[in-house]
Design a protein around this motif. Sequence first.
Motif, PDB file in Angstrom:
ATOM      1  N   SER A 127      -0.062   9.514   2.652  1.00 18.71           N
ATOM      2  CA  SER A 127      -0.621   8.180   2.462  1.00 18.71           C
ATOM      3  C   SER A 127       0.462   7.123   2.586  1.00 18.71           C
ATOM      4  N   PHE A 128       1.666   7.426   2.069  1.00 20.90           N
ATOM      5  CA  PHE A 128       2.794   6.495   2.185  1.00 20.90           C
ATOM      6  C   PHE A 128       3.109   6.214   3.656  1.00 20.90           C
ATOM      7  N   LEU A 129       3.176   7.273   4.459  1.00 20.28           N
ATOM      8  CA  LEU A 129       3.454   7.103   5.882  1.00 20.28           C
ATOM      9  C   LEU A 129       2.332   6.323   6.569  1.00 20.28           C
ATOM     10  N   ALA A 130       1.094   6.618   6.173  1.00 20.22           N
ATOM     11  CA  ALA A 130      -0.051   5.931   6.782  1.00 20.22           C
ATOM     12  C   ALA A 130       0.000   4.439   6.518  1.00 20.22           C
ATOM     13  N   PHE A 131       0.248   4.070   5.265  1.00 24.78           N
ATOM     14  CA  PHE A 131       0.235   2.654   4.921  1.00 24.78           C
ATOM     15  C   PHE A 131       1.489   1.930   5.397  1.00 24.78           C
ATOM     16  N   VAL A 143      -1.808  -7.509  -5.056  1.00 26.08           N
ATOM     17  CA  VAL A 143      -2.387  -6.679  -6.119  1.00 26.08           C
ATOM     18  C   VAL A 143      -3.499  -5.782  -5.564  1.00 26.08           C
ATOM     19  N   THR A 144      -4.415  -6.362  -4.781  1.00 27.47           N
ATOM     20  CA  THR A 144      -5.492  -5.542  -4.220  1.00 27.47           C
ATOM     21  C   THR A 144      -4.939  -4.509  -3.250  1.00 27.47           C
ATOM     22  N   GLY A 145      -3.869  -4.861  -2.543  1.00 35.03           N
ATOM     23  CA  GLY A 145      -3.261  -3.917  -1.610  1.00 35.03           C
ATOM     24  C   GLY A 145      -2.619  -2.739  -2.308  1.00 35.03           C
ATOM     25  N   ILE A 146      -1.871  -3.004  -3.385  1.00 36.90           N
ATOM     26  CA  ILE A 146      -1.192  -1.897  -4.077  1.00 36.90           C
ATOM     27  C   ILE A 146      -2.213  -0.973  -4.737  1.00 36.90           C
ATOM     28  N   CYS A 147      -3.326  -1.542  -5.204  1.00 38.04           N
ATOM     29  CA  CYS A 147      -4.383  -0.702  -5.789  1.00 38.04           C
ATOM     30  C   CYS A 147      -5.049   0.164  -4.720  1.00 38.04           C
ATOM     31  N   MET A 207       0.820  -1.208   0.000  1.00 39.72           N
ATOM     32  CA  MET A 207       0.000   0.000   0.000  1.00 39.72           C
ATOM     33  C   MET A 207       0.857   1.262   0.000  1.00 39.72           C
ATOM     34  N   ALA A 208       1.970   1.238   0.738  1.00 38.98           N
ATOM     35  CA  ALA A 208       2.851   2.413   0.785  1.00 38.98           C
ATOM     36  C   ALA A 208       3.448   2.696  -0.585  1.00 38.98           C
TER      37      ALA A 208
END
Length: 444
Positions: free
Chosen positions: A370-374, A88-92, A39-40
């Motif tokens: 969002s990067f920090l959050a994930f 895949v679902t996570g990166i999306c 996700m990050a």
Amino acid sequence: MTSGYSAILLPQLQPEKKGPISVDPEQASWIASMAALPMATGCILGGILTEKFGRKSAHVLTCLPTLIGWLIIAFATNTSMLLVGRFVTGICTGMLGPATGVYIGETSEPKYRGFLLAGISFSVSLGLFLSHLLGTFLHWKTTALACSALPVVSLFLMLFVPESPSWLAKKGKIKKAENAFRWCRGASDSAKKELTIMLQRQNLQSQEKEKNLGEKLRELAEPEFLKPLGIIAVYIVANQWSGVNAITFYTVSIMKQTIGDGVNEYLAMLVVDVIRVLMSILACVLLRRLGRRPLAIVSGVGTTLALFTLSAFTYLVTVYPKVADESYIPLTALVAYISFISIGFVPLPWAMIGEIFPLRNRSVGSAISSFLAFTAFFSVVKTSPGMFSDLGPAGTFSIYGTVACLGTVFVAYFLPETKGRPLHEIEDEFRRTSKNVYTVTDNN
């Protein structure tokens, strides 16, 4: 649904279930955290897509790969396929992080913006409830197929809405920006004024010479960008390390450890999910009526007290086993925890991502936040099984409660009030407090 799916998937993969796929505890932790891991990275990709192709386009481009990811899970025959599908679902999901709040913030009227941004939290809560509800009664493969319908519906709905007016103006597409703004906001006097200011600012920025990489990096080092980034970064990490996603990902197993065998953990999970959905609806209303700061403080205090209550109860059970008969105490504390964290700590950081960054760096700020959050999301989900095993529920809840307490103190001092304010006013406020200079407003 991506976040909630592991809570119903993992119990069905236990060896005693004798299903087509079974996993050990280490594999289970990777299946749960594999959605959070990319996700990050997805946030960085999402930030690039959001800036280059637009906020709406970033959403549209994620629909097909999300569908593919769910289908891989639905037709999985081994653990590797499950991991690939979760990845895949996570990166999306991560790719959607930067675009969602920014798109809502840039298209909504100030007095409704808080309500609409809180819809992000509501949609997450609804997805958790639906995935848990389906997974309680259906096989995990059937549940994955049901989840795969969401990106199809999303793609269809996104075809009917315009691109962000701010992004169109930033790219010099003035006529399209004006049409999109009127489509979203109508033609009231306040809307016309905001449109005029937005176009004026974009005209000034377009007259500036093209910046090289060094100049762009120095721009990101300016206080007017770093200050909101620092506030959101601390708040969003405190949000994650208050344990909400640990409980989301391992709901069933945590119910067993906390409440014991006297309560149907699946039923308790669904009760908690319903409460989360109801509280998310309440958060939408409260963000419409109340300021950000009061809601953040009430949410933080309630979350802290609920976590310390859970910690104290689970500790007392180890000392006085008969206390375990009072299962209503941890269940009440768990319900209070979900209620309080869902009205403030969960929706506010994501809502404010779409509000407090300056337009020229909004995509970058959203992507970094969002990067920090994930990243924090992944660290919590991956470490929580080990924490519950090594520290026990009492120690784990105590750590989460301490973080919630510190986060509440921080937002009480530093969180700005953005309720009902146009985005350009919020931007100017950070610029004035950072540089103490007068900038372009609607008066000049």
